[in-house]
Write an enzyme that holds these catalytic residues in place. Structure first.
Site, PDB file in Angstrom:
ATOM      1  N   LYS A  83      47.300  42.679  38.259  1.00  0.00           N
ATOM      2  CA  LYS A  83      46.605  43.962  38.159  1.00  0.00           C
ATOM      3  C   LYS A  83      46.918  44.632  36.828  1.00  0.00           C
ATOM      4  O   LYS A  83      48.057  44.606  36.356  1.00  0.00           O
ATOM      5  CB  LYS A  83      47.050  44.854  39.329  1.00  0.00           C
ATOM      6  CG  LYS A  83      46.357  46.211  39.403  1.00  0.00           C
ATOM      7  CD  LYS A  83      46.849  46.969  40.632  1.00  0.00           C
ATOM      8  CE  LYS A  83      46.182  48.325  40.768  1.00  0.00           C
ATOM      9  NZ  LYS A  83      46.599  49.036  41.995  1.00  0.00           N
ATOM     10  N   SER A 158      42.985  50.723  44.311  1.00  0.00           N
ATOM     11  CA  SER A 158      42.811  50.538  42.885  1.00  0.00           C
ATOM     12  C   SER A 158      43.005  49.090  42.421  1.00  0.00           C
ATOM     13  O   SER A 158      42.729  48.777  41.254  1.00  0.00           O
ATOM     14  CB  SER A 158      43.768  51.450  42.113  1.00  0.00           C
ATOM     15  OG  SER A 158      45.124  51.165  42.402  1.00  0.00           O
ATOM     16  N   SER A 182      46.371  50.934  47.762  1.00  0.00           N
ATOM     17  CA  SER A 182      45.622  50.240  46.719  1.00  0.00           C
ATOM     18  C   SER A 182      45.667  48.720  46.766  1.00  0.00           C
ATOM     19  O   SER A 182      44.940  48.069  46.023  1.00  0.00           O
ATOM     20  CB  SER A 182      46.084  50.712  45.335  1.00  0.00           C
ATOM     21  OG  SER A 182      45.671  52.033  45.118  1.00  0.00           O
TER      22      SER A 182
END
Length: 489
Positions: A83, A158, A182
């Site tokens: 990420k 996210s 997330s």
């Protein structure tokens, strides 16, 4: 290679085993993932940086070591994505913000160090909303991440790109972060397994710990790293190599008193299960209620659990979570970034950082957090696990922070994530499993929450549900139909 399965469809556990046995080479695994990225990412925008040549170099190095008889590590040449909020040495870490457009870290986050040491091969960085301050997949720098089940819909966030990558065979594993859901949010929206381990299981640094980086340094007591995967066993394997104490993270926990991979084995008969379909107050889409309700019946009918309806009895704690999130942000540093770049930053983020927060706002949030924790431990003292919908709605159109109405009720933009963020306040382990798909073919998740530090039961319950209601062979139609020239309008 004489295997009957396309490499990009393989689980990480299968792939690592085949590589160790010299049935496939790490370079073949990497090339298969890169081919999927080249084929699908022009439409889905899961990645914001791909390091193809570096990945191939590392694959050849690991392959040569295996040929010499050396142990490649538990992840043995398995391709992994990271990420884009998580630091990667020598690879841009933009965090979806113009303020970090040119930032290239000089060190890896601890979890990335450990993945590399375990033999994982980094494919690149996956897309995020700006600094992770949103449960969606759009930011001011990169193209919007699209849901592979319907490219007009959000992937959730996210860890937006992370979920899309795994859902479409762009590598079997992705490292995400979860400060309010997330990992679990995009995993649910993309039909995957996502695990938020207990707070402190996977140490963080520089992420959420290094004071030099506003936007990357916040959320110290709510942020966790966790895997996104197609199977529970893959997630357990990935977590096993990242977990354990590190002096750079004062919150990191001692080594677990269980084996992560063995924790996925065994039945859950007679487990006491609390089921809350809406916390007693949340608006939940009727399709989600129906699909999750059917999934919960699997625990009772097929797995032999004792299921009871139960709620923790709190009022909506989102304002508490929001206050904790702001209190753990570098407001001074973030306001300086807004002063420099605000015209090109996400409007909701600029609004949050420039509000006139008071000391009472922030201390009241901390006190409220204690009340949430106390409500939760009292509930969990009567049950082994708690199950809920992961999200209140199926995926909705891109470029929104949330649907305007749910179940006919107007609500604030975050009304669709009522089930995830409380577990960041309490620190409990929580996972999402695919509960089913809507009539329109969109995924819906079921959240499984464990007692304090009881990650092992969460994994065991997840694996038992996976065996009773398997999902790993269900792929988005786009993986079979897309060509690189096709791009959504």
């Amino acid at each position: 290679m004489a295997l009957n399965k396309e490499l990009w469809r393989m689980s990480a556990v299968e792939m690592a085993a085949h590589i160790k046995r010299k049935r496939i080479k790490p370079i073949e695994a990497v090339d298969a993932a890169l081919a999927q990225i080249e084929r699908l990412d022009p439409q889905l925008h899961a990645f914001c940086a791909v390091v193809a040549e570096e990945a191939r170099i590392e694959a050849r190095r690991i392959g040569a070591a295996i040929a010499r008889g050396r142990d490649p590590g538990p992840l043995a040449g398995v391709p992994v994505s990271i990420k884009d909020l998580i630091f990667t040495k020598g690879i841009p870490t933009v965090s979806g913000s113009v303020a970090y457009r040119d930032f290239i870290p000089e060190e890896d986050d601890i979890a990335v160090e450990r993945l590399k040491a375990a033999g994982a091969i980094i494919l690149g960085k996956t897309n995020v909303p700006e600094f992770g301050y949103s449960p969606t997949g759009h930011n001011p720098v990169f193209e919007t991440t699209r849901n592979p089940w319907n490219t007009a819909m959000t992937s959730g966030g996210s860890s937006a790109g992370a979920a899309v990558a795994v859902a479409t065979g762009m590598g079997p594993l992705a490292l995400g972060s979860d400060g309010g859901g997330s990992v679990r949010i995009p995993a649910a929206h993309c039909g995957l397994y996502g695990l938020k381990p207990s707070f402190g299981r996977i140490p963080l640094y520089p992420g959420a710990r290094d004071e030099r980086y506003p936007g990357a340094s916040g959320w110290e007591t709510i942020e966790c790293y966790g895997p996104l995967a197609r199977t529970v066993a893959d997630a357990a394997l990935m977590t096993s190599v990242m977990a354990g104490p590190d002096m750079r993270d004062r919150h990191s926990l001692p080594k677990a008193d269980f084996n992560w991979t063995r924790a996925t084995r065994g039945g859950i008969k007679k487990l006491r299960v609390a089921y809350s379909e809406d916390w007693g107050y949340a608006a939940v889409d009727p399709a989600v209620r129906e699909i999750v309700g059917s999934a919960v019946r699997v625990f009772e009918r097929d797995l032999g659990c004792a299921v009871e309806a139960a709620n923790p009895g709190w009022d909506d704690p989102f304002a508490i979570f929001f206050g904790v999130m702001i209190a753990e942000s570098d407001l001074k540093g973030m306001r300086e970034l807004v002063a420099q770049h605000g015209a090109n930053m996400s409007s909701h983020l600029v609004d949050w950082m420039t509000r006139p927060w008071t000391a009472e706002d922030l201390t009241s949030a901390n006190v409220g957090r204690k009340a949430v924790v106390n409500r939760m431990w009292k509930l969990m003292s009567r049950y082994d696990i708690l199950v809920t919908p992961t999200l209140a709605v199926p995926p909705f159109p891109i470029h929104m922070q949330g649907p305007e109405k749910i179940e006919g009720r107007y609500g604030q933009p975050a009304a669709w994530i009522p089930f995830t963020f409380p577990m960041n306040l309490t620190g409990q382990p929580a996972a999402t499993v695919p509960a089913g798909w809507t009539r329109d073919g969109l995924p819906v998740g079921l959240q499984i929450v464990g007692r304090h530090l009881d990650d092992a039961t969460v994994l065991r319950a997840s694996a038992a549900f996976e065996e009773a209601a398997p999902w790993a062979d269900k792929w988005p139609p786009i993986v079979a139909t897309a060509t690189p020239s096709e791009a959504p309008a």
